[in-house]
Design a protein around this motif. Sequence first.
Motif, PDB file in Angstrom:
ATOM      1  N   ASN A 135      19.029  -9.630 -68.283  1.00  0.00           N
ATOM      2  CA  ASN A 135      18.547  -8.560 -67.420  1.00  0.00           C
ATOM      3  C   ASN A 135      19.373  -8.316 -66.387  1.00  0.00           C
ATOM      4  N   TRP A 136      20.417  -7.982 -66.065  1.00  0.00           N
ATOM      5  CA  TRP A 136      20.997  -7.807 -64.929  1.00  0.00           C
ATOM      6  C   TRP A 136      20.780  -6.345 -64.194  1.00  0.00           C
ATOM      7  N   THR A 137      20.713  -6.354 -62.941  1.00  0.00           N
ATOM      8  CA  THR A 137      20.313  -4.997 -62.482  1.00  0.00           C
ATOM      9  C   THR A 137      21.285  -4.837 -61.228  1.00  0.00           C
ATOM     10  N   GLN A 138      21.895  -3.666 -60.932  1.00  0.00           N
ATOM     11  CA  GLN A 138      22.421  -3.305 -59.866  1.00  0.00           C
ATOM     12  C   GLN A 138      21.856  -3.485 -58.685  1.00  0.00           C
ATOM     13  N   TYR A 139      22.614  -4.090 -57.631  1.00  0.00           N
ATOM     14  CA  TYR A 139      21.770  -4.439 -56.430  1.00  0.00           C
ATOM     15  C   TYR A 139      22.586  -3.735 -55.279  1.00  0.00           C
ATOM     16  N   ALA A 140      23.827  -3.756 -55.208  1.00  0.00           N
ATOM     17  CA  ALA A 140      24.772  -3.355 -54.115  1.00  0.00           C
ATOM     18  C   ALA A 140      26.178  -3.121 -54.785  1.00  0.00           C
ATOM     19  N   LYS A 141      26.591  -1.903 -54.250  1.00  0.00           N
ATOM     20  CA  LYS A 141      28.145  -1.561 -54.778  1.00  0.00           C
ATOM     21  C   LYS A 141      28.895  -1.058 -53.404  1.00  0.00           C
ATOM     22  N   VAL A 142      30.009  -1.628 -53.378  1.00  0.00           N
ATOM     23  CA  VAL A 142      31.032  -0.964 -52.405  1.00  0.00           C
ATOM     24  C   VAL A 142      32.271  -0.525 -53.247  1.00  0.00           C
ATOM     25  N   ASP A 143      32.495   0.896 -52.908  1.00  0.00           N
ATOM     26  CA  ASP A 143      33.703   1.454 -53.843  1.00  0.00           C
ATOM     27  C   ASP A 143      35.044   1.072 -52.757  1.00  0.00           C
ATOM     28  N   GLU A 144      35.950   0.905 -53.514  1.00  0.00           N
ATOM     29  CA  GLU A 144      37.256   0.778 -52.741  1.00  0.00           C
ATOM     30  C   GLU A 144      37.115  -0.770 -52.243  1.00  0.00           C
ATOM     31  N   ASP A 145      38.020  -1.189 -51.486  1.00  0.00           N
ATOM     32  CA  ASP A 145      38.070  -2.586 -50.843  1.00  0.00           C
ATOM     33  C   ASP A 145      37.715  -2.791 -49.559  1.00  0.00           C
ATOM     34  N   SER A 146      36.884  -1.907 -49.100  1.00  0.00           N
ATOM     35  CA  SER A 146      36.178  -1.986 -47.722  1.00  0.00           C
ATOM     36  C   SER A 146      34.748  -1.076 -47.677  1.00  0.00           C
ATOM     37  N   GLY A 147      33.653  -1.773 -46.884  1.00  0.00           N
ATOM     38  CA  GLY A 147      32.465  -0.980 -46.970  1.00  0.00           C
ATOM     39  C   GLY A 147      31.420  -1.784 -46.783  1.00  0.00           C
ATOM     40  N   THR A 148      30.257  -1.377 -46.659  1.00  0.00           N
ATOM     41  CA  THR A 148      29.023  -1.839 -46.616  1.00  0.00           C
ATOM     42  C   THR A 148      27.993  -1.168 -47.563  1.00  0.00           C
ATOM     43  N   ASN A 149      27.013  -1.977 -48.386  1.00  0.00           N
ATOM     44  CA  ASN A 149      25.822  -1.150 -49.027  1.00  0.00           C
ATOM     45  C   ASN A 149      24.921  -2.335 -49.377  1.00  0.00           C
ATOM     46  N   ASN A 150      23.799  -1.993 -48.914  1.00  0.00           N
ATOM     47  CA  ASN A 150      22.484  -2.836 -49.077  1.00  0.00           C
ATOM     48  C   ASN A 150      22.806  -4.611 -48.903  1.00  0.00           C
ATOM     49  N   GLY A 151      23.362  -4.584 -47.901  1.00  0.00           N
ATOM     50  CA  GLY A 151      23.569  -6.023 -47.349  1.00  0.00           C
ATOM     51  C   GLY A 151      24.873  -6.726 -47.852  1.00  0.00           C
ATOM     52  N   LEU A 152      25.659  -5.983 -48.855  1.00  0.00           N
ATOM     53  CA  LEU A 152      26.991  -6.241 -49.123  1.00  0.00           C
ATOM     54  C   LEU A 152      27.997  -5.798 -48.211  1.00  0.00           C
ATOM     55  N   THR A 153      29.007  -6.537 -47.637  1.00  0.00           N
ATOM     56  CA  THR A 153      30.081  -5.969 -46.969  1.00  0.00           C
ATOM     57  C   THR A 153      31.375  -6.738 -47.461  1.00  0.00           C
ATOM     58  N   VAL A 154      32.281  -5.621 -47.671  1.00  0.00           N
ATOM     59  CA  VAL A 154      33.454  -5.971 -48.192  1.00  0.00           C
ATOM     60  C   VAL A 154      34.710  -5.612 -47.337  1.00  0.00           C
ATOM     61  N   ASN A 155      35.558  -6.498 -46.836  1.00  0.00           N
ATOM     62  CA  ASN A 155      36.554  -5.935 -46.148  1.00  0.00           C
ATOM     63  C   ASN A 155      37.855  -6.483 -46.937  1.00  0.00           C
ATOM     64  N   GLY A 156      38.807  -5.579 -47.000  1.00  0.00           N
ATOM     65  CA  GLY A 156      40.230  -6.018 -47.742  1.00  0.00           C
ATOM     66  C   GLY A 156      41.485  -5.332 -47.313  1.00  0.00           C
ATOM     67  N   GLY A 157      42.259  -5.522 -48.263  1.00  0.00           N
ATOM     68  CA  GLY A 157      43.551  -4.884 -48.176  1.00  0.00           C
ATOM     69  C   GLY A 157      44.336  -4.597 -49.470  1.00  0.00           C
ATOM     70  N   GLY A 158      43.192  -4.141 -50.414  1.00  0.00           N
ATOM     71  CA  GLY A 158      43.755  -3.508 -51.674  1.00  0.00           C
ATOM     72  C   GLY A 158      43.530  -4.726 -52.726  1.00  0.00           C
ATOM     73  N   THR A 159      44.171  -6.083 -52.675  1.00  0.00           N
ATOM     74  CA  THR A 159      44.139  -6.867 -53.691  1.00  0.00           C
ATOM     75  C   THR A 159      43.189  -8.246 -53.153  1.00  0.00           C
ATOM     76  N   SER A 160      43.125  -8.418 -52.096  1.00  0.00           N
ATOM     77  CA  SER A 160      42.305  -9.568 -51.286  1.00  0.00           C
ATOM     78  C   SER A 160      41.500  -9.092 -50.215  1.00  0.00           C
ATOM     79  N   GLY A 161      40.573 -10.164 -49.766  1.00  0.00           N
ATOM     80  CA  GLY A 161      39.621  -9.799 -48.615  1.00  0.00           C
ATOM     81  C   GLY A 161      38.580 -10.689 -48.300  1.00  0.00           C
ATOM     82  N   THR A 162      37.799 -10.403 -47.626  1.00  0.00           N
ATOM     83  CA  THR A 162      36.498 -11.133 -47.312  1.00  0.00           C
ATOM     84  C   THR A 162      35.368 -10.336 -47.707  1.00  0.00           C
ATOM     85  N   TRP A 163      34.007 -10.946 -47.917  1.00  0.00           N
ATOM     86  CA  TRP A 163      33.041 -10.444 -48.292  1.00  0.00           C
ATOM     87  C   TRP A 163      31.970 -11.108 -47.773  1.00  0.00           C
ATOM     88  N   SER A 164      30.682 -10.606 -47.602  1.00  0.00           N
ATOM     89  CA  SER A 164      29.317 -11.192 -47.432  1.00  0.00           C
ATOM     90  C   SER A 164      28.387 -10.468 -47.871  1.00  0.00           C
TER      91      SER A 164
END
Length: 195
Positions: free
Chosen positions: A73-102
């Motif tokens: 029973n997986w439920t979507q919690y947060a989603k960031v489109d592309e390789d950078s952005g923030t949504n619902n506590g998810l932060t993604v930083n990147g350069g296309g094929t790699s990066g950091t997240w929290s």
Amino acid sequence: MKINSIISVSIASSTILLSLLGLSSDKVNALTLAIANTTTCSLSDLDVSIACEGAFAGNDENQDLSGLFNVSNWTQYAKVDEDSGTNNGLTVNGGGTSGTWSLTGIDFNSYDIMAILKGGPTFSAYLLSSAGPDWNTDGILKGNYKPSPGLSHFTIYTSAKTPQPVPEPLTILGTGIALGLGGLFKSKQKQKSVV
């Protein structure tokens, strides 16, 4: 005219079969590996992953993810489109094929947490033990089946963990009394046999 009839019957039969099986045409119930019998993901794709599955063909958003990591029973919690952005506590930083997240605001002790990395025509799933710091797309494939497409989206799914049963205090007390009486009985029998 005859070909149109055959096509109409085939479409109707497929729709009826999907209905009888409880499947809908907008969700794919069986995940298909992008390359048959081959897992391309690696735990190094997300530093804190403890298991991975994929790469799967298609998009996670139109597939039934039930069964990934034996969770139904997986439920979507947060989603960031592309390789950078923030949504619902998810932060993604990147350069296309790699990066950091929290990921903040979620209790890893109360939830199973899965990250999906999607890029090109494939996605891979990663079971997480905590959040961050690094991600890469080495475990997903481009249209030519070579690794490392640009990240399309980074999605977090959650599922509440089933609580482990805790023995009731009376059960523990009853077990303690039974063991104590058993030991006392055995001790008295030993004394009788010595006399």
